[in-house]
Motif scaffolding. Structure first.
Motif, PDB file in Angstrom:
ATOM      1  N   GLY A  28      38.852  46.030  55.731  1.00 43.20           N
ATOM      2  CA  GLY A  28      38.757  45.693  54.283  1.00 43.20           C
ATOM      3  C   GLY A  28      40.086  45.738  53.177  1.00 43.20           C
ATOM      4  O   GLY A  28      39.857  45.584  52.661  1.00 43.20           O
ATOM      5  N   ARG A  29      39.864  47.262  53.008  1.00 43.89           N
ATOM      6  CA  ARG A  29      41.086  47.183  52.420  1.00 43.89           C
ATOM      7  C   ARG A  29      42.334  46.476  52.044  1.00 43.89           C
ATOM      8  O   ARG A  29      43.256  46.098  51.928  1.00 43.89           O
ATOM      9  CB  ARG A  29      41.112  48.604  52.119  1.00 43.89           C
ATOM     10  N   LYS A  30      43.130  46.747  53.217  1.00 43.37           N
ATOM     11  CA  LYS A  30      43.938  45.589  53.977  1.00 43.37           C
ATOM     12  C   LYS A  30      43.651  44.262  53.348  1.00 43.37           C
ATOM     13  O   LYS A  30      44.698  43.937  52.651  1.00 43.37           O
ATOM     14  CB  LYS A  30      44.468  45.857  55.172  1.00 43.37           C
ATOM     15  N   ALA A  31      42.587  43.938  53.811  1.00 43.09           N
ATOM     16  CA  ALA A  31      42.623  42.281  53.052  1.00 43.09           C
ATOM     17  C   ALA A  31      42.915  42.176  52.210  1.00 43.09           C
ATOM     18  O   ALA A  31      43.317  41.315  51.212  1.00 43.09           O
ATOM     19  CB  ALA A  31      40.953  42.142  54.251  1.00 43.09           C
ATOM     20  N   ALA A  32      42.144  43.173  51.335  1.00 40.57           N
ATOM     21  CA  ALA A  32      42.147  42.994  49.787  1.00 40.57           C
ATOM     22  C   ALA A  32      43.581  42.918  49.132  1.00 40.57           C
ATOM     23  O   ALA A  32      43.639  42.812  47.866  1.00 40.57           O
ATOM     24  CB  ALA A  32      41.209  44.368  48.970  1.00 40.57           C
ATOM     25  N   GLU A  33      44.307  43.789  49.676  1.00 36.02           N
ATOM     26  CA  GLU A  33      45.900  44.049  48.886  1.00 36.02           C
ATOM     27  C   GLU A  33      47.085  43.076  49.754  1.00 36.02           C
ATOM     28  O   GLU A  33      47.573  42.117  48.901  1.00 36.02           O
ATOM     29  CB  GLU A  33      46.557  45.161  50.387  1.00 36.02           C
ATOM     30  N   ASP A  34      46.141  42.334  50.892  1.00 37.27           N
ATOM     31  CA  ASP A  34      46.746  40.890  50.446  1.00 37.27           C
ATOM     32  C   ASP A  34      46.637  39.612  49.877  1.00 37.27           C
ATOM     33  O   ASP A  34      46.851  39.121  49.414  1.00 37.27           O
ATOM     34  CB  ASP A  34      46.426  40.233  52.099  1.00 37.27           C
ATOM     35  N   LEU A  35      44.805  39.793  49.494  1.00 43.11           N
ATOM     36  CA  LEU A  35      44.613  38.855  48.510  1.00 43.11           C
ATOM     37  C   LEU A  35      44.603  39.251  47.102  1.00 43.11           C
ATOM     38  O   LEU A  35      45.334  38.399  46.127  1.00 43.11           O
ATOM     39  CB  LEU A  35      42.843  38.676  48.716  1.00 43.11           C
ATOM     40  N   SER A  36      45.206  40.523  46.906  1.00 40.56           N
ATOM     41  CA  SER A  36      45.048  41.393  45.400  1.00 40.56           C
ATOM     42  C   SER A  36      46.191  39.999  44.330  1.00 40.56           C
ATOM     43  O   SER A  36      46.085  39.480  43.524  1.00 40.56           O
ATOM     44  CB  SER A  36      45.224  42.356  45.565  1.00 40.56           C
ATOM     45  N   PRO A  37      47.390  39.939  45.440  1.00 40.76           N
ATOM     46  CA  PRO A  37      48.545  39.979  44.854  1.00 40.76           C
ATOM     47  C   PRO A  37      48.921  38.301  44.431  1.00 40.76           C
ATOM     48  O   PRO A  37      49.651  37.784  42.916  1.00 40.76           O
ATOM     49  CB  PRO A  37      50.272  39.570  45.577  1.00 40.76           C
ATOM     50  N   HIS A  38      47.711  37.504  44.774  1.00 42.42           N
ATOM     51  CA  HIS A  38      47.606  36.264  44.052  1.00 42.42           C
ATOM     52  C   HIS A  38      47.117  35.710  43.445  1.00 42.42           C
ATOM     53  O   HIS A  38      46.151  34.342  43.118  1.00 42.42           O
ATOM     54  CB  HIS A  38      46.889  35.099  45.950  1.00 42.42           C
ATOM     55  N   LEU A  39      45.664  36.506  42.858  1.00 43.41           N
ATOM     56  CA  LEU A  39      44.905  36.327  42.287  1.00 43.41           C
ATOM     57  C   LEU A  39      45.440  36.316  40.743  1.00 43.41           C
ATOM     58  O   LEU A  39      46.157  37.253  40.553  1.00 43.41           O
ATOM     59  CB  LEU A  39      43.289  37.507  42.670  1.00 43.41           C
ATOM     60  N   LEU A  40      44.116  35.443  39.828  1.00 46.21           N
ATOM     61  CA  LEU A  40      44.460  35.804  38.047  1.00 46.21           C
ATOM     62  C   LEU A  40      43.296  37.343  37.827  1.00 46.21           C
ATOM     63  O   LEU A  40      42.328  36.770  38.070  1.00 46.21           O
ATOM     64  CB  LEU A  40      44.392  34.573  37.542  1.00 46.21           C
ATOM     65  N   PRO A  41      43.637  37.025  37.061  1.00 47.40           N
ATOM     66  CA  PRO A  41      42.976  38.007  35.400  1.00 47.40           C
ATOM     67  C   PRO A  41      41.784  36.917  35.590  1.00 47.40           C
ATOM     68  O   PRO A  41      41.757  35.522  35.401  1.00 47.40           O
ATOM     69  CB  PRO A  41      43.524  38.593  34.367  1.00 47.40           C
ATOM     70  N   GLY A  42      40.343  38.204  36.108  1.00 47.09           N
ATOM     71  CA  GLY A  42      39.550  37.156  35.618  1.00 47.09           C
ATOM     72  C   GLY A  42      38.283  37.465  36.344  1.00 47.09           C
ATOM     73  O   GLY A  42      38.861  38.198  37.987  1.00 47.09           O
ATOM     74  N   THR A  43      37.178  36.780  36.789  1.00 50.69           N
ATOM     75  CA  THR A  43      36.415  37.275  38.051  1.00 50.69           C
ATOM     76  C   THR A  43      37.076  36.318  39.140  1.00 50.69           C
ATOM     77  O   THR A  43      37.101  36.007  39.882  1.00 50.69           O
ATOM     78  CB  THR A  43      34.733  36.873  37.857  1.00 50.69           C
ATOM     79  N   VAL A  44      37.121  37.507  40.399  1.00 51.05           N
ATOM     80  CA  VAL A  44      36.791  37.312  41.489  1.00 51.05           C
ATOM     81  C   VAL A  44      35.807  36.645  42.526  1.00 51.05           C
ATOM     82  O   VAL A  44      34.424  37.730  42.937  1.00 51.05           O
ATOM     83  CB  VAL A  44      37.541  37.974  42.389  1.00 51.05           C
ATOM     84  N   LEU A  45      35.297  35.244  43.152  1.00 49.01           N
ATOM     85  CA  LEU A  45      33.732  35.465  43.460  1.00 49.01           C
ATOM     86  C   LEU A  45      34.071  35.458  44.970  1.00 49.01           C
ATOM     87  O   LEU A  45      35.330  34.763  45.569  1.00 49.01           O
ATOM     88  CB  LEU A  45      32.882  34.114  43.447  1.00 49.01           C
ATOM     89  N   ASP A  46      33.823  36.053  45.598  1.00 45.04           N
ATOM     90  CA  ASP A  46      33.933  35.940  47.371  1.00 45.04           C
ATOM     91  C   ASP A  46      32.746  35.019  47.913  1.00 45.04           C
ATOM     92  O   ASP A  46      31.737  35.494  47.869  1.00 45.04           O
ATOM     93  CB  ASP A  46      34.448  37.920  47.779  1.00 45.04           C
ATOM     94  N   ILE A  47      32.988  34.621  48.902  1.00 41.48           N
ATOM     95  CA  ILE A  47      31.846  33.522  49.388  1.00 41.48           C
ATOM     96  C   ILE A  47      32.178  33.656  50.916  1.00 41.48           C
ATOM     97  O   ILE A  47      33.145  34.243  50.771  1.00 41.48           O
ATOM     98  CB  ILE A  47      32.538  31.918  49.258  1.00 41.48           C
ATOM     99  N   GLY A  48      30.561  34.090  51.014  1.00 37.48           N
ATOM    100  CA  GLY A  48      30.545  34.854  52.897  1.00 37.48           C
ATOM    101  C   GLY A  48      30.876  36.310  52.718  1.00 37.48           C
ATOM    102  O   GLY A  48      32.442  36.439  53.934  1.00 37.48           O
ATOM    103  N   LEU A  49      30.714  36.657  51.752  1.00 34.18           N
ATOM    104  CA  LEU A  49      31.256  37.847  51.493  1.00 34.18           C
ATOM    105  C   LEU A  49      30.560  39.321  52.789  1.00 34.18           C
ATOM    106  O   LEU A  49      31.069  40.186  53.330  1.00 34.18           O
ATOM    107  CB  LEU A  49      31.097  39.040  50.043  1.00 34.18           C
ATOM    108  N   GLY A  50      30.242  38.707  53.622  1.00 35.14           N
ATOM    109  CA  GLY A  50      29.215  39.944  55.085  1.00 35.14           C
ATOM    110  C   GLY A  50      28.783  40.954  54.177  1.00 35.14           C
ATOM    111  O   GLY A  50      28.183  41.026  53.635  1.00 35.14           O
ATOM    112  N   THR A  51      29.474  41.767  55.231  1.00 37.21           N
ATOM    113  CA  THR A  51      29.228  43.362  54.601  1.00 37.21           C
ATOM    114  C   THR A  51      29.232  44.337  53.487  1.00 37.21           C
ATOM    115  O   THR A  51      28.999  45.071  53.016  1.00 37.21           O
ATOM    116  CB  THR A  51      29.034  44.363  55.178  1.00 37.21           C
ATOM    117  N   GLY A  52      30.512  42.863  52.401  1.00 41.72           N
ATOM    118  CA  GLY A  52      31.267  43.633  51.140  1.00 41.72           C
ATOM    119  C   GLY A  52      32.731  44.242  51.440  1.00 41.72           C
ATOM    120  O   GLY A  52      33.262  45.393  50.802  1.00 41.72           O
TER     121      GLY A  52
END
Length: 252
Positions: A28-52
Motif C-alpha cells: 500500500g505504501r509503495k502504491a501511494a508513492e506511485d500516486l503521490s507525485p501526480h496529485l494536486l494540493p487538496g483532498t484525495v478521494l479513493d474510490i474502492g479503497l478496500g481496507t485502506g
C-alpha cells in the motif's frame, strides 16, 4: 443508499485475507508513492479503497484522504485505519457535490466496476476543473515463475480487461477527462507460497473466480489448486514481481 450486491459480498468474504494477498501495508505504501507525485494540493478521494492500505500510505505522505467502498466489511477494516474518513459508497453514484474535489484515485478498480463509462462520468462530475484522476490499471501481470505456470489454465476464466490504457483513454474522453500522462508503477513484490496461492484460489479471493459454476470449478480450478500444492516445498514462499500501468487524467 449504496446497494450491497453479490460482488460486494464476494469482497466481504475476501476481507479477512485481502491484506495478506495484496501485499499488506508495505505494498500500500509503495502504491501511494506511485500516486503521490501526480496529485494536486487538496483532498484525495479513493474510490474502492478496500481496507485502506493505499490510503494509509497517502496520509503518511501528507495527503488528506477520504474514501468510498461498496463492501461493508472492507469499509469496517478501512475505518479501523482511517477513522471517519471512509464511507460505504458506490462508484456509480458518488456521495459528493459536483466540482468539489481536487483529486480522485482508483487502484485496481475500473476493471471490476459494472459500468466503466458511468464511473468515469461520476468521477468527472465530482472533480473540480483542472482536477486529476490517477488510476492504476486492472490486474497486475506477474513475471513468469512456477506459480504463474501452474495457475495458467485459469486464464480462460479471466474476463477481458476493460481498462487497458487505450480503452481508458477513449472512455475518459467521453466523460470530459483528458490523458495527461501514462506511466508504469513501481513493480509490486510479494512473497507467496504455493499453498498460500492455492488457499487464495480455493477461497475465491480473486474477483474472476467469484461466479465460477460447480462443474467448471471441478474441471479447472480444483486441478490448478492441486498442481500448486504439488510443487516442491509448497510452504516455501516464492518471490514474485508484478507490473501494471498507471494513467493520469485531467478534467479540462
Amino acid at each position: 443508499m449504496p446497494q450491497v450486491t453479490a460482488e460486494s459480498l464476494s469482497f466481504d468474504t475476501a476481507a479477512d485475507e485481502y491484506d495478506a494477498y495484496h501485499g499488506g501495508l508495505e505494498r500500500g505504501r509503495k502504491a501511494a508513492e506511485d500516486l503521490s507525485p501526480h496529485l494536486l494540493p487538496g483532498t484525495v478521494l479513493d474510490i474502492g479503497l478496500g481496507t485502506g492500505l493505499v490510503d494509509v500510505g497517502l496520509r503518511e505522505l501528507g495527503h488528506s484522504v477520504i474514501g468510498v467502498e461498496l463492501a461493508p466489511e472492507m469499509v469496517s477494516r478501512a475505518h479501523s485505519r482511517l477513522g471517519g474518513r471512509v464511507a460505504l459508497g458506490d462508484a456509480h453514484s458518488l456521495p459528493f457535490a459536483s466540482s468539489s474535489l481536487a483529486n480522485v484515485v482508483m487502484v485496481h478498480v475500473l476493471h471490476v466496476v459494472d459500468d466503466m463509462d458511468r464511473v468515469l462520468a461520476e468521477t468527472a462530475r465530482v472533480l473540480a476543473p483542472g482536477g486529476r484522476l490517477v488510476t492504476v490499471h486492472g490486474v497486475p501481470v506477474a513475471e513468469p515463475d512456477e506459480l504463474v505456470e501452474a495457475e495458467a489454465p485459469l486464464n480462460v476464466l479471466k474476463p477481458e480487461v476493460p481498462d487497458t490504457p487505450e480503452r481508458l483513454a477513449a472512455a475518459a474522453a467521453k466523460a470530459g477527462l483528458r490523458v495527461l500522462e501514462e506511466a508504469a508503477v513501481n513493480p509490486y513484490e510479494i512473497d507467496l507460497s504455493p499453498n498460500q496461492y492455492a488457499d487464495s484460489i480455493e477461497g475465491r479471493v480473486w474477483s474472476y473466480l467469484k461466479d465460477v459454476d460447480g462443474d467448471t470449478w471441478q474441471r479447472l480450478v480444483v486441478p490448478v489448486a492441486a498442481a500448486l500444492r504439488a510443487l516442491p516445498e509448497p510452504d516455501r514462499e516464492r518471490h514474485q514481481v508484478w507490473r501494471v500501468p498507471l494513467t493520469v487524467l485531467v478534467k479540462d
